[in-house]
Design an enzyme around this catalytic site. Structure first.
Site, PDB file in Angstrom:
ATOM      1  N   ASP A 139       0.837  -1.202   0.000  1.00 54.27           N
ATOM      2  CA  ASP A 139       0.000   0.000   0.000  1.00 54.27           C
ATOM      3  C   ASP A 139       0.873   1.254   0.000  1.00 54.27           C
ATOM      4  O   ASP A 139       0.559   2.251  -0.640  1.00 54.27           O
ATOM      5  CB  ASP A 139      -0.895   0.048   1.253  1.00 54.27           C
ATOM      6  CG  ASP A 139      -1.951  -1.046   1.224  1.00 54.27           C
ATOM      7  OD1 ASP A 139      -1.957  -1.825   0.246  1.00 54.27           O
ATOM      8  OD2 ASP A 139      -2.745  -1.121   2.176  1.00 54.27           O
TER       9      ASP A 139
ATOM     10  N   SER B 277     -36.619  -4.020 -15.647  1.00 52.24           N
ATOM     11  CA  SER B 277     -36.348  -5.010 -14.613  1.00 52.24           C
ATOM     12  C   SER B 277     -36.655  -6.381 -15.211  1.00 52.24           C
ATOM     13  O   SER B 277     -36.946  -6.492 -16.397  1.00 52.24           O
ATOM     14  CB  SER B 277     -37.163  -4.715 -13.354  1.00 52.24           C
ATOM     15  OG  SER B 277     -38.449  -5.236 -13.504  1.00 52.24           O
TER      16      SER B 277
ATOM     17  N   GLU C 120     -26.387 -16.825 -14.545  1.00 54.29           N
ATOM     18  CA  GLU C 120     -25.437 -15.980 -13.803  1.00 54.29           C
ATOM     19  C   GLU C 120     -25.963 -15.727 -12.402  1.00 54.29           C
ATOM     20  O   GLU C 120     -27.154 -15.853 -12.151  1.00 54.29           O
ATOM     21  CB  GLU C 120     -25.333 -14.583 -14.441  1.00 54.29           C
ATOM     22  CG  GLU C 120     -24.950 -14.545 -15.854  1.00 54.29           C
ATOM     23  CD  GLU C 120     -25.176 -13.149 -16.437  1.00 54.29           C
ATOM     24  OE1 GLU C 120     -25.195 -12.154 -15.686  1.00 54.29           O
ATOM     25  OE2 GLU C 120     -25.353 -13.081 -17.649  1.00 54.29           O
TER      26      GLU C 120
ATOM     27  N   LYS D  30     -27.451 -13.592  -9.526  1.00 57.30           N
ATOM     28  CA  LYS D  30     -28.242 -12.369  -9.444  1.00 57.30           C
ATOM     29  C   LYS D  30     -27.684 -11.574  -8.274  1.00 57.30           C
ATOM     30  O   LYS D  30     -27.892 -11.925  -7.108  1.00 57.30           O
ATOM     31  CB  LYS D  30     -29.721 -12.688  -9.232  1.00 57.30           C
ATOM     32  CG  LYS D  30     -30.561 -11.436  -9.125  1.00 57.30           C
ATOM     33  CD  LYS D  30     -32.021 -11.759  -9.327  1.00 57.30           C
ATOM     34  CE  LYS D  30     -32.963 -10.677  -8.863  1.00 57.30           C
ATOM     35  NZ  LYS D  30     -32.504  -9.310  -8.891  1.00 57.30           N
TER      36      LYS D  30
ATOM     37  N   ARG E 191     -30.673   3.469 -12.110  1.00 54.94           N
ATOM     38  CA  ARG E 191     -31.759   3.015 -12.960  1.00 54.94           C
ATOM     39  C   ARG E 191     -32.933   3.991 -12.939  1.00 54.94           C
ATOM     40  O   ARG E 191     -33.604   4.198 -13.931  1.00 54.94           O
ATOM     41  CB  ARG E 191     -32.227   1.639 -12.522  1.00 54.94           C
ATOM     42  CG  ARG E 191     -33.155   1.058 -13.533  1.00 54.94           C
ATOM     43  CD  ARG E 191     -33.404  -0.368 -13.251  1.00 54.94           C
ATOM     44  NE  ARG E 191     -34.444  -0.450 -12.256  1.00 54.94           N
ATOM     45  CZ  ARG E 191     -35.325  -1.428 -12.213  1.00 54.94           C
ATOM     46  NH1 ARG E 191     -35.240  -2.401 -13.075  1.00 54.94           N
ATOM     47  NH2 ARG E 191     -36.250  -1.432 -11.299  1.00 54.94           N
TER      48      ARG E 191
ATOM     49  N   LYS F 150     -35.572 -16.452  -8.096  1.00 55.92           N
ATOM     50  CA  LYS F 150     -35.272 -15.895  -6.772  1.00 55.92           C
ATOM     51  C   LYS F 150     -35.193 -17.014  -5.732  1.00 55.92           C
ATOM     52  O   LYS F 150     -36.099 -17.850  -5.648  1.00 55.92           O
ATOM     53  CB  LYS F 150     -36.384 -14.913  -6.354  1.00 55.92           C
ATOM     54  CG  LYS F 150     -36.424 -13.648  -7.186  1.00 55.92           C
ATOM     55  CD  LYS F 150     -35.353 -12.657  -6.800  1.00 55.92           C
ATOM     56  CE  LYS F 150     -35.826 -11.631  -5.812  1.00 55.92           C
ATOM     57  NZ  LYS F 150     -36.621 -10.553  -6.314  1.00 55.92           N
TER      58      LYS F 150
HETATM   59  S1  IVH Z   1     -29.479  -8.402 -16.529  1.00 60.79           S
HETATM   60  C1  IVH Z   1     -32.369  -6.493 -19.503  1.00 60.79           C
HETATM   61  N1  IVH Z   1     -27.934  -9.736 -14.882  1.00 60.79           N
HETATM   62  O1  IVH Z   1     -31.652  -7.640 -11.061  1.00 60.79           O
HETATM   63  C2  IVH Z   1     -31.511  -7.281 -18.573  1.00 60.79           C
HETATM   64  N2  IVH Z   1     -29.472  -8.178 -13.959  1.00 60.79           N
HETATM   65  O2  IVH Z   1     -34.525  -8.063 -10.858  1.00 60.79           O
HETATM   66  C3  IVH Z   1     -30.900  -6.431 -17.567  1.00 60.79           C
HETATM   67  N3  IVH Z   1     -29.361  -7.976 -11.512  1.00 60.79           N
HETATM   68  O3  IVH Z   1     -32.611  -4.790 -12.840  1.00 60.79           O
HETATM   69  C4  IVH Z   1     -30.593  -7.093 -16.290  1.00 60.79           C
HETATM   70  N4  IVH Z   1     -27.760  -9.443 -11.223  1.00 60.79           N
HETATM   71  O4  IVH Z   1     -30.497  -4.691 -11.319  1.00 60.79           O
HETATM   72  C5  IVH Z   1     -28.916  -8.810 -14.996  1.00 60.79           C
HETATM   73  N5  IVH Z   1     -26.485 -10.952 -13.538  1.00 60.79           N
HETATM   74  C6  IVH Z   1     -27.446 -10.044 -13.668  1.00 60.79           C
HETATM   75  C7  IVH Z   1     -27.999  -9.388 -12.544  1.00 60.79           C
HETATM   76  C8  IVH Z   1     -29.025  -8.454 -12.742  1.00 60.79           C
HETATM   77  C9  IVH Z   1     -28.564  -8.585 -10.635  1.00 60.79           C
HETATM   78  C10 IVH Z   1     -30.413  -6.996 -11.146  1.00 60.79           C
HETATM   79  C11 IVH Z   1     -30.598  -5.856 -12.107  1.00 60.79           C
HETATM   80  C12 IVH Z   1     -31.990  -6.009 -12.597  1.00 60.79           C
HETATM   81  C13 IVH Z   1     -32.650  -6.743 -11.477  1.00 60.79           C
HETATM   82  C14 IVH Z   1     -33.906  -7.449 -11.932  1.00 60.79           C
END
Ligand code: IVH
Length: 674
Positions: free
Chosen positions: A37, A86, A117, A119, A140, A322
C-alpha cells in the site's frame, strides 16, 4: 503564469497513471496486489504533486480524481439510451420450466442455450464511456431516466476510469459504449460498516444492498468512497444494442476490458441444466464474499433475444430465479449482553429457536441500545428476523408486541468481570473499561505486544490463546512473571523459541513511556496522542493522577480524549495493573527528544493535506526537534500552516485568519533542507 509542462513531465505522468491503473486492477478487481500500500501511495502522491504543479495536465480519468468532488445540491437526471428494464421473477423451478416452454415456442427452437449468472443483490447502474473514458454513471431511476451519480461511482475502485485502447481494438469494440451492472458491498465491508455504526451510534444497515444503495445515492462522494463498494458488470451495449452475437461474448469482453465480472456464470443447454446450476449455487452461495439473491437466466443467442423481444416491463429472453427469503418470525425470550473484544457491550436477543433456510437460529444481534429503541423492541415480542450468509442474523422489525412484554435495560456492571459499566451521556456505546476484563484479555494482550506498542516479537495470536486458556496470563503484567518452563509447555514451542520470547519480553521493559501508554489500549489514545502525553507527563503514575483539566492542556487532547483517559485511570483494576507493572520493573520515564536546534523556538505549526516527501507525523517530529510546536487546529496564534495535497478545512481557516501558508517545498526551504 504556470510554465508549459516539459515533455519529460508529461511522460512521467503518463507512466504513473498507467502503473496506478494496473495496480488498482490487481488490487480491486483481481484481489491480487503486487505492491505494498505504501508503494502505491508513493506513486499516487508523486502523481498528485505533478498534477498540482501542472494543473493543465489533469484529466478527468486520472487515478487522482476518484475522490475530489465536493458535495452537490441535488442530482440531475439523465435519459437512458435504452430503458433499464427489470426482470420477471420465477419463484419455483416449475415457473422456470414454464418460461423455458414460452422461449422455445417463441423462438421455434427445441433446446435453448442459456447463460445462468448470479443475481447480484445491489443497485443497478449504467456506466457510459466516451472515447474510452468513463463519462457518466447513472442509476436506474424509473427505468427511462435515472440520476447522474458520476462523482460517486468514480470513487468505486473496481470501476475503470479508462479502458485500454488496444483491448478495444482487439475485441473490435467502439470506444463509446455502455456497461450495466450492479454496485455491491461485500459482506465483510458491510459488517465492518455496521460495527463502526454500532460504535458511533449511527444508523444500522439492514443488509449490504441497502447500505450500497444508500452510499451511491448521497450527495457527498466522500461518503461513497468511505463505504468500500464494488461493481459487478453483466451487460454491454453500443448505441443501445448488444455488439456481439452471443451474451457470453459480452461477459468475456467485459473481463478483457478489466471490469469486475463474475467467473461463476455457466452455459447451460436446456432448462434442466439451468435448474442444476440454481441448486448448486443455493448450496454454495453462503460462502461467497457477497450476497446473491437468485440466478439470472438469459438466452445466449442475441438474434433469438431480438426475436423474443420485450413486454412493456421486461425482456422475454431473461428471467430472475429468486431464492426463497431467509426470513422467519419468532419470539424474543430474553435479551442478554455480550462483552466484545474491545469492551463494548452488545445486546443480543435470545430467540425461541426457529428454522431459517435450513439452519436453526436461537440468537440475533441487536447492535446497541439505540437500535433496540428504534425497533421499539421489548422482551416477549414477536419479531421478524433475517439470516443472510454466515453472519449472525438480525431483527428486521417487531411484528407483534408480547402480552407480558418487559423493557430491556443495560446492566450497571460488566457481566464478565463485575466492574462498573461506563457510558457517556449522548454517546451510544456502553463500555467495560477494565483492561484486565477476561472478555478483553486476549485482545488487550495482542495490542500490548503489537509492533507499535511494546513490540514483543513472537507473541502472536496462537501463543496468546494458549497463555490465556491455560490461565498462565490474566493481564499484561503477568507476561513479566512468565518462566521458561511455562512457555516451553505450550504447543508448538521449542525451547529455543521459548527462550527467545522470554528475551523479547525482558527487552520490552526498556520501551519508552509513549509506547507503554499506547500499549494500555485506552480508548481514543493512538500512537500520536500517547507520544504527546509522554512528552507532558514524566511517568505513568503522573499521567494516572492527572485531572481532566490537566489532560486538556496537552496539545491535541480535547475533552473527549481527556474524559476517556480519566475514565481509564478511575477504574481501580487499572490502577492495580499499573502497580503490578511497576513491580515487574516496567516503569519507563519520559525520555527527552533529541533537540537539534532552536530554529523554530516559539513557533507553532499546523499541517494539512498529504505531503509528498514525508508523513505529517514525521514533519511534526522535525518541527519539534527544532524547538517548534505542532498543533491540530489553526488559530490566530498559529505561525505557519503547511499545506499538502487535498488540504482540509484548516487551509480555509488559515486563509481566513491570514496565517502564513507554506507548501511542502517552502517548508523544506525554511528548514534549510533545500
Ligand atoms: S441483466 C435487460 N444480470 O436484477 C436485462 N441483472 O430483478 C438487464 N441484476 O434490474 C438485467 N444481477 O439490477 C442482470 N447478472 C445479472 C444481474 C441483474 C442482478 C439486477 C438488475 C436487474 C434486477 C432485476
Amino acid at each position: 503564469m504556470a510554465k508549459a509542462a516539459p515533455a519529460a513531465v508529461k511522460k512521467e505522468i503518463e507512466n504513473l497513471r498507467e502503473k496506478l491503473r494496473h495496480h488498482e486492477y490487481q488490487y480491486y478487481v483481481l484481489d491480487e496486489p503486487e505492491i505494498s500500500d505504501a508503494a502505491y501511495d508513493r506513486m499516487m502522491n508523486r502523481l498528485r504533486e505533478l498534477e498540482a504543479a501542472y494543473p493543465e495536465l489533469v484529466t478527468p480519468d486520472s487515478p487522482t480524481v476518484r475522490v475530489g468532488g465536493a458535495p452537490r445540491d441535488g442530482f440531475s437526471t439523465v435519459r437512458h439510451a435504452r430503458p433499464m428494464l427489470s426482470l420477471d421473477n420465477a419463484f419455483s423451478y416449475d415457473a422456470l420450466r414454464e418460461w423455458d416452454r414460452r422461449v422455445r415456442e417463441g423462438s421455434g427452437q427445441q433446446k435453448i442455450e442459456y447463460i445462468a449468472e448470479h443475481k447480484f443483490d445491489g443497485l443497478s447502474i449504467s456506466l457510459q464511456y466516451e472515447d474510452g473514458a468513463l463519462a457518466r454513471g447513472v442509476t436506474r431511476g424509473d427505468g427511462t431516466t435515472g440520476e447522474d451519480v458520476t462523482p460517486n461511482v468514480k470513487t468505486i475502485r473496481s470501476i475503470p476510469l479508462r479502458v485500454d485502447a488496444a483491448t478495444l481494438k482487439k475485441i473490435k469494440l467502439r470506444a463509446d459504449f455502455e456497461v450495466r451492472g450492479e454496485v455491491m458491498m461485500t459482506r465483510k465491508a458491510f459488517e465492518a460498516l455496521n460495527r463502526q455504526q454500532e460504535q458511533i451510534g449511527g444508523k444500522i444497515f439492514v443488509n449490504p444492498r441497502n447500505s450500497a444503495a444508500g452510499a451511491v445515492r448521497v450527495l457527498d462522494p466522500a461518503i461513497t468512497a468511505a463505504r468500500r463498494l464494488d461493481f459487478f458488470a453483466y451487460y454491454l451495449l453500443v448505441d443501445g444494442k448488444v455488439p456481439f452475437a452471443k451474451h457470453s461474448e459480452s461477459l468475456q469482453a467485459l473481463k478483457q476490458l478489466r471490469f469486475r465480472a463474475s467467473d461463476d456464470w455457466k452455459l447451460c443447454v436446456g432448462i434442466e441444466a439451468v435448474i442444476a446450476y440454481c441448486e448448486e449455487w443455493d448450496a454454495k452461495r453462503e460462502k461467497l464474499p457477497y450476497e446473491i439473491d437468485g440466478v439470472v437466466i438469459k438466452v445466449n443467442s442475441i438474434p433469438i433475444q431480438n426475436e423474443l423481444g420485450y413486454t412493456s416491463k421486461a425482456p422475454r429472453w431473461a428471467i430472475a430465479y429468486k431464492y426463497p427469503a431467509r426470513q422467519e418470525t419468532t419470539v424474543v425470550n430474553d435479551i442478554i449482553v455480550q462483552v466484545g473484544r474491545t469492551g463494548t457491550l452488545t445486546p443480543v436477543a435470545v430467540l425461541e429457536p426457529v428454522q431459517v433456510g435450513g439452519v436453526t437460529v436461537s440468537r440475533s444481534t441487536l447492535h446497541n441500545m439505540d437500535e433496540i429503541e428504534r425497533l421499539g423492541l421489548q422482551i416477549g415480542d414477536t419479531v421478524l428476523i433475517e439470516r443472510a450468509g454466515e453472519v449472525i442474523p438480525h431483527v428486521l422489525k417487531v411484528v407483534k408486541e408480547g402480552k407480558h412484554r418487559k423493557p430491556f435495560k443495560m446492566p450497571k456492571h460488566c457481566p464478565e468481570c463485575g466492574s462498573a459499566i461506563h457510558h457517556v451521556e449522548g454517546e451510544v456505546a456502553y463500555r467495560c473499561v477494565n483492561a484486565a476484563c477476561p472478555a478483553k484479555r486476549k485482545e488487550s494482550l495482542l495490542h500490548f505486544a503489537g509492533r507499535h506498542a511494546m513490540n514483543i516479537d513472537g507473541l502472536g495470536e496462537k501463543i496468546v490463546d494458549q497463555l490465556v486458556d491455560k490461565g498462565l496470563v490474566k493481564d499484561v503484567a503477568d507476561l513479566y512473571s512468565l518462566k521458561l518452563e511455562d512457555l516451553a509447555s505450550l504447543e508448538r514451542m521449542a525451547e529455543k523459541s521459548a527462550q527467545n520470547l522470554l528475551d523479547e519480553i525482558e527487552a520490552s521493559k526498556k520501551n519508552s513511556l509513549a509506547r507503554l501508554i499506547y500499549a494500555l489500549g485506552i480508548q481514543f489514545v493512538g500512537e500520536r496522542t500517547a507520544q504527546l502525553l509522554a512528552e507532558h507527563f514524566s511517568s505513568l503514575e503522573e499521567l494516572a493522577a492527572a485531572k481532566e483539566e490537566q489532560l486538556i492542556e496537552v496539545p491535541e487532547v480535547g475533552p473527549k480524549v481527556a474524559a476517556s483517559i480519566a475514565e481509564f485511570f478511575s477504574e481501580p483494576a487499572n490502577l492495580k495493573l499499573i502497580k503490578k507493572l511497576n513491580k515487574a520493573s516496567v516503569h519507563p520515564t519520559a525520555e527527552k527528544r533529541k533537540v537539534k536546534s532552536d530554529k523554530f523556538a516559539g513557533k507553532s505549526f499546523v499541517f494539512t493535506g498529504g505531503l509528498a516527501n514525508r508523513s505529517r507525523e514525521e514533519a511534526g517530529e522535525i518541527v519539534q526537534q527544532h524547538g517548534g510546536k505542532v498543533s491540530g487546529s489553526v488559530s490566530k496564534k498559529t505561525d505557519y500552516v503547511v499545506v499538502g495535497t487535498d488540504p482540509g478545512s484548516k487551509y480555509d481557516k488559515a486563509k481566513e485568519l491570514g496565517v502564513a501558508i507554506l507548501t511542502e517545498q517552502e517548508f523544506e526551504k525554511l528548514l534549510g533542507l533545500k
